[in-house]
Design a protein around this motif. Structure first.
Motif, PDB file in Angstrom:
ATOM      1  N   SER A 582      33.573 -20.393  13.588  1.00  0.00           N
ATOM      2  CA  SER A 582      34.870 -20.278  12.945  1.00  0.00           C
ATOM      3  C   SER A 582      35.384 -19.010  12.875  1.00  0.00           C
ATOM      4  N   PHE A 583      36.219 -18.473  13.533  1.00  0.00           N
ATOM      5  CA  PHE A 583      36.763 -17.156  13.426  1.00  0.00           C
ATOM      6  C   PHE A 583      37.614 -17.263  11.897  1.00  0.00           C
ATOM      7  N   ASP A 584      38.589 -17.618  11.325  1.00  0.00           N
ATOM      8  CA  ASP A 584      39.386 -18.455  10.523  1.00  0.00           C
ATOM      9  C   ASP A 584      38.222 -18.066   8.662  1.00  0.00           C
ATOM     10  N   ARG A 585      37.201 -17.489   9.578  1.00  0.00           N
ATOM     11  CA  ARG A 585      36.933 -17.223   7.831  1.00  0.00           C
ATOM     12  C   ARG A 585      35.810 -16.380   8.258  1.00  0.00           C
ATOM     13  N   TYR A 586      35.249 -15.745   6.972  1.00  0.00           N
ATOM     14  CA  TYR A 586      34.026 -14.957   7.047  1.00  0.00           C
ATOM     15  C   TYR A 586      33.277 -15.423   6.380  1.00  0.00           C
ATOM     16  N   PRO A 587      32.004 -15.138   6.197  1.00  0.00           N
ATOM     17  CA  PRO A 587      31.199 -15.155   7.909  1.00  0.00           C
ATOM     18  C   PRO A 587      32.194 -16.549   8.643  1.00  0.00           C
ATOM     19  N   PRO A 588      32.084 -16.235   9.903  1.00  0.00           N
ATOM     20  CA  PRO A 588      32.562 -16.836  10.666  1.00  0.00           C
ATOM     21  C   PRO A 588      31.783 -18.506  10.982  1.00  0.00           C
ATOM     22  N   LEU A 589      31.177 -18.890   9.791  1.00  0.00           N
ATOM     23  CA  LEU A 589      30.003 -20.542   9.901  1.00  0.00           C
ATOM     24  C   LEU A 589      30.536 -21.504   9.711  1.00  0.00           C
ATOM     25  N   LEU A 590      30.562 -22.290  10.313  1.00  0.00           N
ATOM     26  CA  LEU A 590      30.316 -23.690   9.521  1.00  0.00           C
ATOM     27  C   LEU A 590      29.164 -24.972   9.288  1.00  0.00           C
ATOM     28  N   VAL A 591      28.978 -25.457   8.828  1.00  0.00           N
ATOM     29  CA  VAL A 591      27.686 -26.672   8.590  1.00  0.00           C
ATOM     30  C   VAL A 591      27.585 -27.850   9.911  1.00  0.00           C
ATOM     31  N   ASP A 690      18.858 -21.636  15.457  1.00  0.00           N
ATOM     32  CA  ASP A 690      20.187 -21.822  15.435  1.00  0.00           C
ATOM     33  C   ASP A 690      19.637 -20.385  16.260  1.00  0.00           C
ATOM     34  N   ASP A 691      20.741 -19.527  17.329  1.00  0.00           N
ATOM     35  CA  ASP A 691      20.980 -18.442  18.177  1.00  0.00           C
ATOM     36  C   ASP A 691      21.016 -17.684  16.957  1.00  0.00           C
ATOM     37  N   LEU A 692      21.701 -16.277  17.699  1.00  0.00           N
ATOM     38  CA  LEU A 692      21.742 -15.216  16.735  1.00  0.00           C
ATOM     39  C   LEU A 692      23.136 -15.312  15.990  1.00  0.00           C
ATOM     40  N   PHE A 693      23.966 -15.068  16.928  1.00  0.00           N
ATOM     41  CA  PHE A 693      25.225 -15.545  16.468  1.00  0.00           C
ATOM     42  C   PHE A 693      25.333 -16.915  15.250  1.00  0.00           C
ATOM     43  N   HIS A 694      25.075 -17.679  15.782  1.00  0.00           N
ATOM     44  CA  HIS A 694      25.237 -19.044  14.831  1.00  0.00           C
ATOM     45  C   HIS A 694      24.361 -18.562  13.105  1.00  0.00           C
ATOM     46  N   THR A 695      23.552 -17.152  13.062  1.00  0.00           N
ATOM     47  CA  THR A 695      22.757 -17.298  11.239  1.00  0.00           C
ATOM     48  C   THR A 695      23.434 -16.756  10.675  1.00  0.00           C
ATOM     49  N   PRO A 696      23.243 -17.100   9.174  1.00  0.00           N
ATOM     50  CA  PRO A 696      24.295 -16.233   8.531  1.00  0.00           C
ATOM     51  C   PRO A 696      23.579 -15.048   8.332  1.00  0.00           C
ATOM     52  N   PRO A 697      22.355 -15.178   8.547  1.00  0.00           N
ATOM     53  CA  PRO A 697      21.379 -13.527   7.843  1.00  0.00           C
ATOM     54  C   PRO A 697      22.045 -12.612   9.249  1.00  0.00           C
ATOM     55  N   PHE A 698      22.991 -12.670  10.554  1.00  0.00           N
ATOM     56  CA  PHE A 698      23.166 -12.364  11.106  1.00  0.00           C
ATOM     57  C   PHE A 698      24.286 -11.550  10.861  1.00  0.00           C
ATOM     58  N   ASN A 700      25.046 -11.767   7.745  1.00  0.00           N
ATOM     59  CA  ASN A 700      25.838 -10.716   6.296  1.00  0.00           C
ATOM     60  C   ASN A 700      24.705  -8.967   6.796  1.00  0.00           C
ATOM     61  N   PHE A 701      24.078  -9.407   8.083  1.00  0.00           N
ATOM     62  CA  PHE A 701      23.646  -7.855   8.535  1.00  0.00           C
ATOM     63  C   PHE A 701      25.165  -7.228   9.089  1.00  0.00           C
ATOM     64  N   LEU A 702      25.231  -7.693   9.591  1.00  0.00           N
ATOM     65  CA  LEU A 702      26.911  -7.203  10.067  1.00  0.00           C
ATOM     66  C   LEU A 702      27.584  -6.432   9.411  1.00  0.00           C
ATOM     67  N   ALA A 703      27.730  -7.161   8.015  1.00  0.00           N
ATOM     68  CA  ALA A 703      28.977  -7.409   6.874  1.00  0.00           C
ATOM     69  C   ALA A 703      27.996  -6.365   6.130  1.00  0.00           C
ATOM     70  N   TYR A 704      27.065  -6.305   6.396  1.00  0.00           N
ATOM     71  CA  TYR A 704      26.284  -4.726   5.689  1.00  0.00           C
ATOM     72  C   TYR A 704      26.327  -3.612   6.183  1.00  0.00           C
ATOM     73  N   ALA A 705      25.817  -3.945   7.732  1.00  0.00           N
ATOM     74  CA  ALA A 705      25.952  -2.734   8.089  1.00  0.00           C
ATOM     75  C   ALA A 705      27.327  -1.852   8.785  1.00  0.00           C
ATOM     76  N   PHE A 706      28.089  -2.530   8.220  1.00  0.00           N
ATOM     77  CA  PHE A 706      29.553  -2.037   8.948  1.00  0.00           C
ATOM     78  C   PHE A 706      29.852  -1.600   7.138  1.00  0.00           C
ATOM     79  N   ALA A 707      30.015  -2.335   6.071  1.00  0.00           N
ATOM     80  CA  ALA A 707      29.981  -1.502   4.742  1.00  0.00           C
ATOM     81  C   ALA A 707      29.486  -0.205   4.482  1.00  0.00           C
ATOM     82  N   VAL A 708      27.696  -0.071   5.286  1.00  0.00           N
ATOM     83  CA  VAL A 708      27.711   1.312   5.293  1.00  0.00           C
ATOM     84  C   VAL A 708      27.944   2.310   5.994  1.00  0.00           C
TER      85      VAL A 708
END
Length: 835
Positions: A582-591, A690-698, A700-708
């Protein structure tokens, strides 16, 4: 107890008759063939017991108390207390030992006149409350008195009064049991009909009694036959007793008893009886003849008797009622298990004699009670304790089973009688009215198994009875259950201390519909012999007879049912995703909502399209419980309008990942009597991923990498703009300027690439990078100009690059100092911007 020759013979005969006629007080039967399984319970009933109409004729003449003299025959008023004790005895017989028997009591006193204290009073208690009313001192006992009725002595008038009372009394109509009419005549024997012949009055009494009170001759012959057949110890051999009964059988036994009156004379020898000479012996003989012609005897007691009167009365009535009075000796005695009540009555020669009852419990602690006062409140349940004259009585409820002790200051000065009332157990089992059929293995509902459970209650009081503490009294319990198919299955029941009940070790099998017959028995050990004296105190030797404690025969019904199965349709197997994008939020995930769905199948695994035909209600019948790791969720399933026959529910926020379970339970209230699931609870395992793009860790990592990245970019941005390179780099051939490059780039380096160098072929360069050298220093360079670097006010630059021939170079140039570029005459000069 002192007695004359006639008294000794009469007393012994009474005891012998009692022994023959007695039935065990506790109704304990030995096992057949020595096997507990073959025991049959002797039902508590009045079988062998008799209804009694008892008339006490009590001498209340002046000589009984003889105030102011030493010639009193009964100065301690035992004539009153003895009758009181017989009210207690008859009450206990009717309520407990011979339940259902109906007794009546009449008390007539005489002296110079006649007085009726009680006129045919019914003793037929139905409840403990009724019995307590009869036993209390302020009840009918208050009408019985020991008093001085004058110096006259007129027993004839007393016998006439009894005759009148009986002649007008209603007859107890009981087809099962006879009613024995009994006169117990208490007298000191002195009836002065003539101033010169004391025996003359006695003979007159005998003649009058013979005229008023007949005795059936056949019944009398039977009693005489039994008495003549006794051995020295009072026993009658079984065959001899049977012969007496067969040879002397009245044509109508009930009529024979109706036309007979038993008479027992209890004769108190008066002090100074010697002065009556031969008349005294004649008096005894007359009364003995009168009693024997009425199947009784004359019992001779000493004067001033403190305990002999109630003791003798008890023996007479016990014999006539058909029970055995049990005499306790001082010392150890056996208290049987599972008694509702134990009654201990003590007749003493002196009220100052103290008796103590005691026992040692399973933990070795001794508990005692004296004069009705226990040393610990919980050790004894004293239902009643009272004294009457010199005597005392204990009524103990549910006494501790085991070896007890009776001790006294003077054991020779008391007679102690013991009565025990065995618990009459309830006949109910804890079972539903109808148990649903379960026709497949394990042949019982594993989710709601039914166990045979028996709580041992006292049928009369309703009290829950626990298994006795001592292992000798553990109850061996089994149940035989006869199925409608004819198959019998045996269940062992064990005592469950937590449930306080006997519980079967396995559930009831209910494979077939119909009526099941249950026969449950519990056996334990008790003492059948007299409670004392004991030649050992080893419980296994003292309590050596198996007896049936309870026997229950009952039924339960198993109802025919149409079975069905609950099948979980969703979730099953492995599926994804736990989260949705759900790309109206970040992370773009809902249960992602998870669907739980069930349906009903018949026994052939076919779906039932109309579940309402198998359920009382379809609303809220099924509840799903989801578990994954430490996460849980609960979902109520409702009929699915889009999928008839299905029940669906949505778990909105259950985000467990990995191996999980779903358990669906059916509300038992929704069951119909003739429809039922094989299991009201079903469970399956499934997996959610969950596949890769539906996992909260992914994410979270993406947000971390962008911040770095942002941080690094910021660092680089500021780093490259610190100490920016500037000025120009000039290439000269001698004094001629060949090429000049502007070094300003806004950063601390400047790349000069091939596109800028292609027009400067004489330099033979492919690329260069110019950056600042360390501030204030430059590498010493030897050139044809003989120049060398030194400390300057501005830093030099570093020039690196590659020539067209592929060789590389690396120079550090000081400001404004020409530096040879190659072996030719070309030099490089860094010309900084002056600041």
């Amino acid at each position: 107890m002192e007695r004359g020759k006639v008294g000794v013979a009469i007393g012994l005969a009474a005891l012998l008759i009692i022994v023959l006629a007695a039935v065990p007080v506790a109704a304990i039967s030995p096992p057949k063939n020595g096997e507990a399984e073959n025991l049959e319970r002797q039902e508590t009933s009045n079988q062998g017991c008799s209804n009694l109409d008892v008339a006490f004729i009590v001498d209340q003449s002046w000589a009984m108390e003889a105030p102011g003299t030493q010639e009193a025959t009964d100065p301690l008023k035992q004539r009153k207390f003895a009758v009181d004790a017989m009210i207690d005895l008859l009450t206990g017989l009717s309520l407990d030992q011979c339940p259902g028997t109906h007794h009546r009591i009449t008390v007539v006193s005489y002296g110079s006149s006649v007085k009726t204290n009680l006129s045919l009073y019914d003793i037929n208690p139905k409840t403990e409350e009724d019995a307590n009313e009869l036993r209390k001192e302020e009840g009918i006992k208050s009408r019985i008195k020991a008093e001085n009725m004058g110096s006259g002595n007129n027993p004839e008038a007393a016998f006439n009064e009894v005759y009148r009372i009986w002649r007008t009394a209603p007859i107890i109509d009981d087809d099962d049991h006879v009613t024995k009419r009994v006169i117990v005549f208490l007298t000191n024997g002195i009836s002065k009909k003539s101033p010169t012949d004391y025996a003359l009055g006695t003979e007159s009494v005998k003649q009058q009694v013979n005229a008023l009170f007949p005795f059936d001759p056949v019944l009398l012959a039977r009693e005489q036959c039994l008495n003549a057949s006794r051995d020295e110890e009072g026993a009658v051999e079984e065959n001899a007793a049977a012969q007496c009964m067969a040879n002397h059988m009245p044509a109508n036994e009930a009529e024979a008893y109706k036309n007979s009156v038993y008479i027992w004379t209890v004769f108190l020898k008066p002090p100074g009886y010697e002065k009556y000479g031969e008349a005294y012996q004649k008096i005894i003989n007359h009364y003995d003849e009168m009693s024997k012609t009425h199947a009784g005897e004359a019992v001779e007691l000493r004067a001033n008797s403190r305990k002999d009167i109630p003791t003798t009365f008890r023996k007479i009535l016990s014999y006539l009622a058909g029970v055995r009075p049990v005499l306790l000796n001082c010392g150890s005695f056996a208290m049987n298990p599972y008694l509702r009540e134990a009654r201990i009555t003590v007749y003493k020669i002196d009220p100052e004699i103290k008796i103590t009852l005691s026992y040692k419990d399973q933990d070795g602690v001794t508990h005692s009670i004296t004069a009705g006062k226990p040393d610990s409140d919980s050790a004894f349940r004293v239902k009643n304790y009272y004294t009457f004259g010199a005597n005392e009585a204990y009524f103990l409820s549910y006494p501790y089973a085991g070896i007890w002790e009776l001790t006294a200051d003077n054991c020779q000065g008391l007679d102690t009688y013991y009565e025990q009332v065995q618990v009459n157990t309830s006949q109910k089992l804890s079972l539903p009215d109808i148990i649903p059929q379960y026709e497949v293995e394990p042949f019982y509902d594993p989710e709601y198994p039914q166990y045979l459970t028996y709580e041992m209650h006292d049928r009369e009081t309703g009290e829950l009875i626990l298994q006795a503490n001592h292992p000798r009294f553990a109850v061996k319990t089994k149940a035989d259950v006869l199925a409608p198919t004819g198959e019998t299955r045996e269940y062992a029941l064990k005592w469950d201390a937590n449930k306080k009940a006997f519980v079967a070790s396995e559930p009831l099998w209910v494979a077939a519909a119909g009526v099941y017959n249950v026969h449950i028995t519990g056996v334990s050990y008790a003492r059948e012999d007299k409670p004392s004296p004991l030649n050992t105190v080893v419980p296994e030797l003292v309590f050596d007879k198996l007896f049936t404690l309870f026997e229950v025969k009952t039924q339960f019904e198993v109802g025919k049912v149409v079975p069905f199965t609950i099948e979980i349709v969703q979730p099953t197997g492995k599926f994804k995703n736990v989260h949705r994008l759900s790309f109206d939020r970040y992370p773009p995930l809902l249960v992602a909502p998870m669907t739980v769905q069930v349906r009903l199948l018949d026994r052939d695994k076919n779906m039932l399209p109309k579940p309402e035909e198998y359920l009382k209600s379809t609303q809220g019948v099924f509840t799903a419980y989801l578990e994954g790791g430490e996460k849980t969720a609960q979902v109520v399933l409702q009929p699915d309008p889009q999928n008839p026959g299905y029940f669906t529910g949505i778990a909105e926020n259950f985000d467990a990942v990995g191996a999980q379970t779903v358990r669906v339970e059916m509300n038992p209230d929704a069951m119909l009597k003739d429809r039922r699931p094989y299991n009201r609870e079903v469970e399956v395992e499934f997996e959610r991923v969950d596949d890769l793009f539906h996992t909260p860790p992914f994410w979270n990592f993406l947000a971390y990498a962008f911040a770095v990245y942002l941080v690094g970019a910021a660092i680089v941005f500021f780093a490259v703009r610190t100490n920016k390179v500037n000025g120009t780099l000039a290439f000269e051939d001698g004094s001629a300027l060949i090429a000049e490059f502007n070094l300003y780039s806004g950063k601390n380096w400047r790349d000069i690439k091939n596109r800028e160098l292609k027009n400067q072929s004489q330099l033979g360069l492919k690329w260069m990078r110019i950056s600042n050298a360390p501030r204030g220093k430059s590498r010493p360079v030897e050139g044809e100009f003989g120049l060398s670097n030194s400390e300057t006010s501005q830093p030099g630059i570093r020039v690196r690059g590659a020539r067209s021939d592929g060789s590389k170079f690396d120079f550090e140039l000081a400001p404004n100092l020409p530096t040879p570029y190659n072996e030719s005459t070309i030099t490089m000069t860094y010309q900084p911007v002056n600041k």
